[in-house]
Structures are given as C-alpha cells and as structure tokens.
Design an enzyme around this catalytic site. Structure first.
Site, short mmCIF file in Angstrom:
data_model
loop_
_atom_site.label_atom_id
_atom_site.label_comp_id
_atom_site.label_asym_id
_atom_site.label_seq_id
_atom_site.Cartn_x
_atom_site.Cartn_y
_atom_site.Cartn_z
N ALA A 80 1.02 -1.14 -0.05
CA ALA A 80 -0.07 -0.22 0.17
C ALA A 80 0.78 1.20 -0.22
CB ALA A 80 -0.97 0.05 0.97
N LYS B 137 10.22 9.37 16.18
CA LYS B 137 11.19 8.32 16.07
C LYS B 137 11.76 8.19 17.59
CE LYS B 137 12.30 9.99 11.33
NZ LYS B 137 13.44 10.31 10.57
#
Length: 438
Positions: A10, A207
């Site tokens: 995707a 992150k």
C-alpha cells in the site's frame, strides 16, 4: 524451496517504488537469504494511472487499500502511505484482524498507536515490524532488540531528522541564514513544501518515542516528548557555537531515571544542542542520521547512515520481510505490549548541565546588567558572554547577546528566564540550547 511469502503493498511513492524495484532486482538473493521467495501479489496507491517506473500490470490492483489486508493471496501487508490515522491505521487494524503480518515505515502511526497495534499483532500471533520507521536504512531497531538485547540501555540519543541536519550543516559550511538554506533544501527536494513536520521537531519526536520504548521497555509515549525545533536558529548562533568549539545539531534524547520514591520515570526531549566537536555526533553532516545507545555492558554504540531515501528505506522494509519469511515474529517492542512499563514522565528541573542562551535585545544602557542580574538571582553562573552581531526585527535594529552557563540545574535557567519575562529590553523570547559534551 518453501512456498513464497506473498505481500501486498500500500503506497507507491518514493519508498514504495523502491521496495518494488529492490524485490524485483534482488529476487534471487532475497530468496536465498529468506529461505523462500518474496513476491508481490497486490498493490494500491492514490493514483492508478501514474507512471511509477515499473510494470504495475504484473500485480493485482485495489482501489481501496484496506482490502489488501483481507485478500486470501496475501500473507504480509506493507504499509507505506503514512499518517497517524486514517486509511493507514484502518489498514493496519484490518490486517491484524485477518491474522496477517504488517510491515510499515509509518513512524507517526507507530508513535501514536504502536501499543494498540502491537497488542493486536500479539493476539493474532503474527508479526508487526517497523525498522524503516526510524532512521531509514540504519538497522537501529534491530540493533537494540537483538544485538544489545542483554544490556540495560540507560540512554539513547541522536540525530533523527535528515532535513534538519542538512540545514544545520549547510549553515555551518556557508554562513547563510536559516530561511535561505531552507529554501534551497526545498528546491533540492530535501525539505517538503510545508517543512513544519521536520523543522519543528515532530518527525524526530516520533522516532525518539519509538526508540525509547524499545531501548527501555517502556510504553510508547509520544505526547511526553518535549519538542523544540530549529526554526529560530540564526547564522550568528552557528558562528558563536563554532567559536566556542561546538556544532549545533537537533538531538533527540531519552533516558530513564528512578525518583526519590523508587518509581521509574522517562525523560524524552527533542531540542537543538551544542555538540562538542570531539563528540561523534558533531561530524554527522548532510542528510545523515545517527543514533547513540549506551548500555551497561556494551558501552557506547553508534549507528550511522542514510536516514531516508528510496534505497535505504526500502532496504529496511525488505529486511523486515526477510525476517518474517524466516519465521521471526517476536514482540514488536522487544517486550510483550502488556508488560511494557507505564513509566511516569520525568521532571526536567533537576537535570544538570551547561547551556547556551541567546538574547535579542535593544541596544541601550543597562540591558546586559539586567540579564546578568537575572542570572545571579536565579543562581546561574555565567562561563562566557558574547555580544556580537545585529539583526533587524520589525524594522528595528537589535543586538544579539549570547552566554554559556557553567554546569548547573535546568531549573535555575528556567527561573532566570521567568525573571526576564516581559522585560522591554528583550525583543523576543530567549533561545536556549543545552550543551552535549564529549
């Protein structure tokens, strides 16, 4: 050789296209290392008619990417669409409901919904992997989960955003101001048309929240990350840092600590730092990422490399697919989701260190004395002071005053800034950057 691992993809942008090309180009090598072929069976993207540099007719197409998770000819879904919520999250949930594995590079989704998705994957006894979500092609998640698994990690920190690092290192090399270098980065494709996600520190914070969980065994707490970006930095700050023996880097830093009551607390901050030129992070320039982890037996580990781009990020995605093909499921955050520590957020006031403070002030008598008095009254000891450079703000010329503090508590700096708040001598709020020593 065993039956192939069948994947659905995707998102066919820069990274998605890189994944297709990597799997097609290195198919034989990947099959030998995985123990079986890895093949793409279905794809989905926003625009079916766009030329993406490969033959899309070879793969089944789904207009609704969520359906990829339900297809009977798919074992693993690779989600490269992005976004914390919306179709990406719907696809992830559908994939786990169908008992299939998920690989993603979507740091926003992992940072915001990682524990929920890990719980779903564990309940379905399937894999949830996201190496590509942190630092592109650098195997830092695998390094922490596997290579340093026997260690207590007490600190993890690093340069987690290539766009910011490119801007800062270019400012160092050229002496140009932030806005000028940002415009160049946008023209070269290093920065988005709307760069806020990068330059305001949000990308790095996503992150850092993921790394914190893996390093410390704590639940992902993205809202608990204190975030300051690089938008306010001036060429004068870069020059003054250099004169003092430092480079400026946007650093994401996380640590755990135990408070007076014996409770574990989590510190997470994304903030521009002055980094001593002898520190390994000082010489990480351009769009490179680097992460330092400090373990109780292994010592300091440095992971460095390309933090973005089609090749490095695709490499991380396919590495996760190879692990799944080998039968490696494991807990997504190294420890089962239900066992992750819900650590409270740390109070930063007692943290100690040196700091750089830059004041933009009116050029009039008494201004320096006012700043010095606030520092004295708050208990901040000044190591050095520089009055150098002028800027124009709202048509008026202002003077830049920078100082470096001696080692001391952050609470004292906060108190000094409170004492100066509202002062007519200050043209704008002071800029504070902590100092990362060698």
């Amino acid at each position: 050789m065993s039956e192939p691992l069948r994947i659905a993809l995707a998102g066919l942008g820069t990274v998605g296209g890189g994944v297709v090309r990597l799997i097609e180009t290195n198919a034989e090598l990947i099959a030998r290392r995985a123990g079986r072929p890895i093949v793409i069976t279905a794809i989905s993207a926003r625009n079916r008619g766009k030329n993406r540099g490969f033959d899309m007719a070879r793969y089944a197409w789904e207009d609704d990417m969520v359906i990829l998770g339900e297809r009977e000819d798919v074992d693993v879904v690779v989600e490269l669409v992005g976004g914390a919520d919306g179709p990406a999250l719907a696809l992830a949930r559908t994939t786990f409901e169908a008992g299939k594995a998920l690989v993603t590079a979507n740091k926003a989704m992992v940072a915001n919904h990682g524990i929920e998705l890990a719980s779903r994957a564990e309940a379905a006894k399937t894999a949830f992997k996201f190496e590509a979500a942190v630092a592109g092609g650098i195997p830092v998640i695998k390094g922490l989960k596997e290579g340093a698994a026997a260690n207590y990690i007490h600190r993890v920190y690093g340069i987690l955003n290539g766009t910011c690092n490119y801007i800062l290192s270019t400012m160092e090399d050229t002496g140009r101001d932030f806005a000028d270098v940002l415009a160049e980065a946008q023209a070269k494709g290093f920065a988005e048309a709307d760069p806020s996600f990068d330059i305001d520190g949000i990308d790095a914070a996503h992150k850092l929240a993921i790394l914190s969980s893996i390093a410390f065994g704590t639940a992902v707490d993205f809202p608990g990350v204190t975030i300051t970006g690089i938008r306010r930095l001036l060429a004068a700050d870069i020059a003054q840092a250099d004169a003092l023996g430092y480079y400026i880097r946007l650093i994401g830093m996380a640590e755990t600590e135990v408070d007076a009551e014996g409770k574990r607390r989590l510190f997470q901050r994304v903030h521009p730092h002055l980094v001593h030129r002898d520190h390994p992070l000082a010489h990480v320039d351009g769009a490179t990422n680097a992460v330092v982890a400090e373990g109780n037996f292994v010592g300091r580990l440095l992971f460095q490399g390309a933090g973005a781009g089609d090749g490095p990020t695709a490499s991380a995605v396919v590495a996760d697919l190879i692990d799944i093909a080998r039968g490696d499921i494991g807990a997504p955050f190294s420890i089962p989701a239900a066992e992750l520590d819900m650590a409270a957020r740390a109070d930063t006031g007692h943290r100690t260190g040196k700091a750089y403070l830059r004041f933009t002030v009116a050029d009039r008598p008494g201004t320096l004395a006012e700043i010095a008095a606030a520092m004295r009254d708050a208990g901040v000891s000044i190591e050095s002071l520089i009055q150098k450079g002028r800027v124009e703000i709202d048509g008026e010329e202002r003077v830049l005053v920078a100082l470096v503090t001696h080692h001391g508590p952050e609470s004292a700096i906060a108190k000094a800034l409170d004492l100066l708040e509202g002062s007519p001598s200050l043209a704008e709020a002071p800029l504070v950057m902590h100092i990362l020593e060698e």
